[in-house]
Design a protein around this motif. Structure first.
Motif, mmCIF file in Angstrom:
data_model
loop_
_atom_site.group_PDB
_atom_site.id
_atom_site.type_symbol
_atom_site.label_atom_id
_atom_site.label_comp_id
_atom_site.label_asym_id
_atom_site.label_seq_id
_atom_site.Cartn_x
_atom_site.Cartn_y
_atom_site.Cartn_z
ATOM 1 N N TYR A 132 42.054 35.620 43.623
ATOM 2 C CA TYR A 132 43.091 35.288 42.651
ATOM 3 C C TYR A 132 44.205 36.323 42.761
ATOM 4 O O TYR A 132 43.990 37.446 43.221
ATOM 5 C CB TYR A 132 42.538 35.323 41.209
ATOM 6 N N MET B 292 48.532 42.137 41.481
ATOM 7 C CA MET B 292 47.136 42.537 41.514
ATOM 8 C C MET B 292 46.364 41.409 42.196
ATOM 9 O O MET B 292 46.487 40.244 41.807
ATOM 10 C CB MET B 292 46.596 42.752 40.097
ATOM 11 N N GLU C 280 29.360 30.963 36.728
ATOM 12 C CA GLU C 280 29.945 32.059 35.966
ATOM 13 C C GLU C 280 30.487 33.077 36.956
ATOM 14 O O GLU C 280 29.751 33.624 37.776
ATOM 15 C CB GLU C 280 28.919 32.720 35.052
ATOM 16 N N GLY D 286 35.910 41.743 40.476
ATOM 17 C CA GLY D 286 36.022 43.131 40.895
ATOM 18 C C GLY D 286 37.153 43.832 40.167
ATOM 19 O O GLY D 286 37.817 43.250 39.311
ATOM 20 N N GLN D 287 37.368 45.103 40.551
ATOM 21 C CA GLN D 287 38.375 45.924 39.878
ATOM 22 C C GLN D 287 39.792 45.557 40.300
ATOM 23 O O GLN D 287 40.752 45.949 39.653
ATOM 24 C CB GLN D 287 38.146 47.414 40.174
ATOM 25 N N GLN E 221 35.082 30.419 30.304
ATOM 26 C CA GLN E 221 34.734 31.825 30.195
ATOM 27 C C GLN E 221 35.817 32.560 29.394
ATOM 28 O O GLN E 221 37.000 32.224 29.482
ATOM 29 C CB GLN E 221 34.606 32.488 31.573
ATOM 30 N N PHE F 206 37.283 36.524 28.947
ATOM 31 C CA PHE F 206 37.312 37.837 29.597
ATOM 32 C C PHE F 206 38.156 38.797 28.760
ATOM 33 O O PHE F 206 39.088 38.394 28.069
ATOM 34 C CB PHE F 206 37.962 37.754 30.982
ATOM 35 N N GLN G 96 40.502 42.082 29.690
ATOM 36 C CA GLN G 96 41.055 42.856 30.785
ATOM 37 C C GLN G 96 41.331 44.264 30.306
ATOM 38 O O GLN G 96 42.110 44.467 29.358
ATOM 39 C CB GLN G 96 42.330 42.232 31.337
ATOM 40 N N TRP H 157 42.821 49.228 33.197
ATOM 41 C CA TRP H 157 42.872 49.421 34.643
ATOM 42 C C TRP H 157 42.921 48.084 35.398
ATOM 43 O O TRP H 157 42.946 48.068 36.614
ATOM 44 C CB TRP H 157 41.660 50.239 35.103
ATOM 45 N N GLY H 158 42.900 46.998 34.652
ATOM 46 C CA GLY H 158 43.088 45.696 35.271
ATOM 47 C C GLY H 158 41.825 44.901 35.533
ATOM 48 O O GLY H 158 41.905 43.746 35.946
ATOM 49 N N GLN H 159 40.672 45.487 35.330
ATOM 50 C CA GLN H 159 39.453 44.738 35.610
ATOM 51 C C GLN H 159 39.149 43.729 34.510
ATOM 52 O O GLN H 159 39.299 44.029 33.328
ATOM 53 C CB GLN H 159 38.255 45.659 35.796
ATOM 54 N N LEU H 160 38.719 42.557 34.916
ATOM 55 C CA LEU H 160 38.313 41.513 33.983
ATOM 56 C C LEU H 160 36.836 41.681 33.674
ATOM 57 O O LEU H 160 35.985 41.597 34.561
ATOM 58 C CB LEU H 160 38.564 40.136 34.580
ATOM 59 N N ASN I 168 33.537 40.323 31.775
ATOM 60 C CA ASN I 168 32.980 39.082 31.214
ATOM 61 C C ASN I 168 32.548 39.287 29.767
ATOM 62 O O ASN I 168 31.802 40.206 29.457
ATOM 63 C CB ASN I 168 31.769 38.646 32.039
ATOM 64 N N PHE J 114 31.998 36.065 27.582
ATOM 65 C CA PHE J 114 31.152 34.903 27.355
ATOM 66 C C PHE J 114 31.358 33.866 28.440
ATOM 67 O O PHE J 114 32.465 33.653 28.920
ATOM 68 C CB PHE J 114 31.463 34.239 25.996
ATOM 69 N N TYR J 115 30.258 33.246 28.811
ATOM 70 C CA TYR J 115 30.248 32.025 29.627
ATOM 71 C C TYR J 115 29.795 30.935 28.669
ATOM 72 O O TYR J 115 28.632 30.909 28.271
ATOM 73 C CB TYR J 115 29.298 32.193 30.802
ATOM 74 N N PHE K 219 41.514 36.891 27.976
ATOM 75 C CA PHE K 219 41.820 35.665 28.706
ATOM 76 C C PHE K 219 40.716 34.638 28.507
ATOM 77 O O PHE K 219 39.526 34.966 28.518
ATOM 78 C CB PHE K 219 41.947 35.938 30.209
ATOM 79 N N LEU L 144 38.789 28.621 38.603
ATOM 80 C CA LEU L 144 39.102 28.855 37.203
ATOM 81 C C LEU L 144 40.612 28.771 36.999
ATOM 82 O O LEU L 144 41.386 29.291 37.807
ATOM 83 C CB LEU L 144 38.611 30.233 36.767
ATOM 84 N N PHE M 24 43.395 29.939 34.267
ATOM 85 C CA PHE M 24 43.518 30.894 33.172
ATOM 86 C C PHE M 24 44.665 30.547 32.239
ATOM 87 O O PHE M 24 45.702 30.010 32.663
ATOM 88 C CB PHE M 24 43.780 32.299 33.724
ATOM 89 N N GLY M 25 44.508 30.928 30.963
ATOM 90 C CA GLY M 25 45.630 30.951 30.051
ATOM 91 C C GLY M 25 46.438 32.216 30.279
ATOM 92 O O GLY M 25 46.099 33.047 31.131
#
Lengths: 113, 110
Positions: A35, A89, A101, A105-106, B33, B35, B37, B40-43, B45, B47-48, B86, B98, B100-101
């Motif tokens: 993505y 990103m 599900e 990653g970072q 799902q 998320f 964020q 540092w930008g990591q998503l 989890n 809830f699924y 998200f 996926l 995303f909104g």
């Protein structure tokens, strides 16, 4: 291995150069996704692999972009002749086959100057 | 393609307050799902939840697939809850991706 790993975390490159990013998914996950996320937006789908087969590509993935997953394990995303608009990103995710599900990653933050 | 709308776009709370984030989607989905964020930008989890209700500590989520919406509840908010939330859906019809909104940016002040 407890999560999806991406390298490098940050990349600054000059316009016109080629860059390659790597993603190592969670080891038992068959599906791998790329993505792209720009500032203030949600991530947008680029491409998807099931094992080594690339099953779907977004129209966002121009001919300067190529992705591979040669042995169904790690994946690489290459951008040729980078442009300033490629600054974003780049996120990789993986999921198992039976339950989709996704785990992310970072990310790799690319800046094209 | 499917549209995913999240509201509100921005939310500012005092520590200890409760909040509800909403996600509306325009078509049937296989999965949904939530998320968080981090800075540092990591998503991460949360809830699924393609349907039903789930709870995890101070967070809970409900998806009503027939009415095409999902809600994320945050109770007794903490400063560490700050960030962008998200919602992402997997549309029915064979695509595994996926969608995303645009997210809800939450700021929790001490």
């Amino acid at each position: 291995d407890t999560g999806v790993s991406q390298n490098p975390r940050h990349k600054i490159t000059k316009r016109g150069q080629n860059v390659t990013f790597r993603c190592d998914p969670i080891s038992e996950h068959n599906r791998l996704y790329w993505y792209r996320q720009t500032l203030g937006q949600g991530p947008e789908f680029l491409t998807y692999f099931q094992n080594e087969a690339q099953l779907e590509k977004s129209r966002l993935l121009s001919d300067r972009f190529s992705a591979e997953r040669p042995k169904g394990s790690f994946s690489t995303l290459e951008i040729q002749r980078t442009e300033q608009g490629d600054s974003a990103m780049y996120l990789c995710a993986s999921s198992p086959l039976r339950v989709s599900e996704a785990f992310f990653g970072q990310g790799t933050r690319l800046t094209v100057v | 393609g499917i549209q995913v709308e999240q509201s509100p776009p921005d939310l500012i709370l005092q520590e200890g307050a409760n909040s509800t984030l909403r996600c509306n989607f325009s078509d049937s989905v296989n999965n949904l799902q939530w998320f968080h964020q981090n800075p540092w930008g990591q998503l991460i989890n949360l809830f699924y939840i393609p349907s039903g209700t789930k709870q995890n500590g101070r967070l809970s989520a409900t998806t009503v697939a027939t009415e095409r919406y999902s809600l994320l509840y945050i109770s007794s908010s903490q400063t560490t809850d700050s960030g962008v939330y998200f919602c992402a859906v997997e549309p029915q019809g064979g695509s595994e991706k996926l969608v995303f909104g645009k997210g809800t940016k939450l700021t929790v002040n001490p």
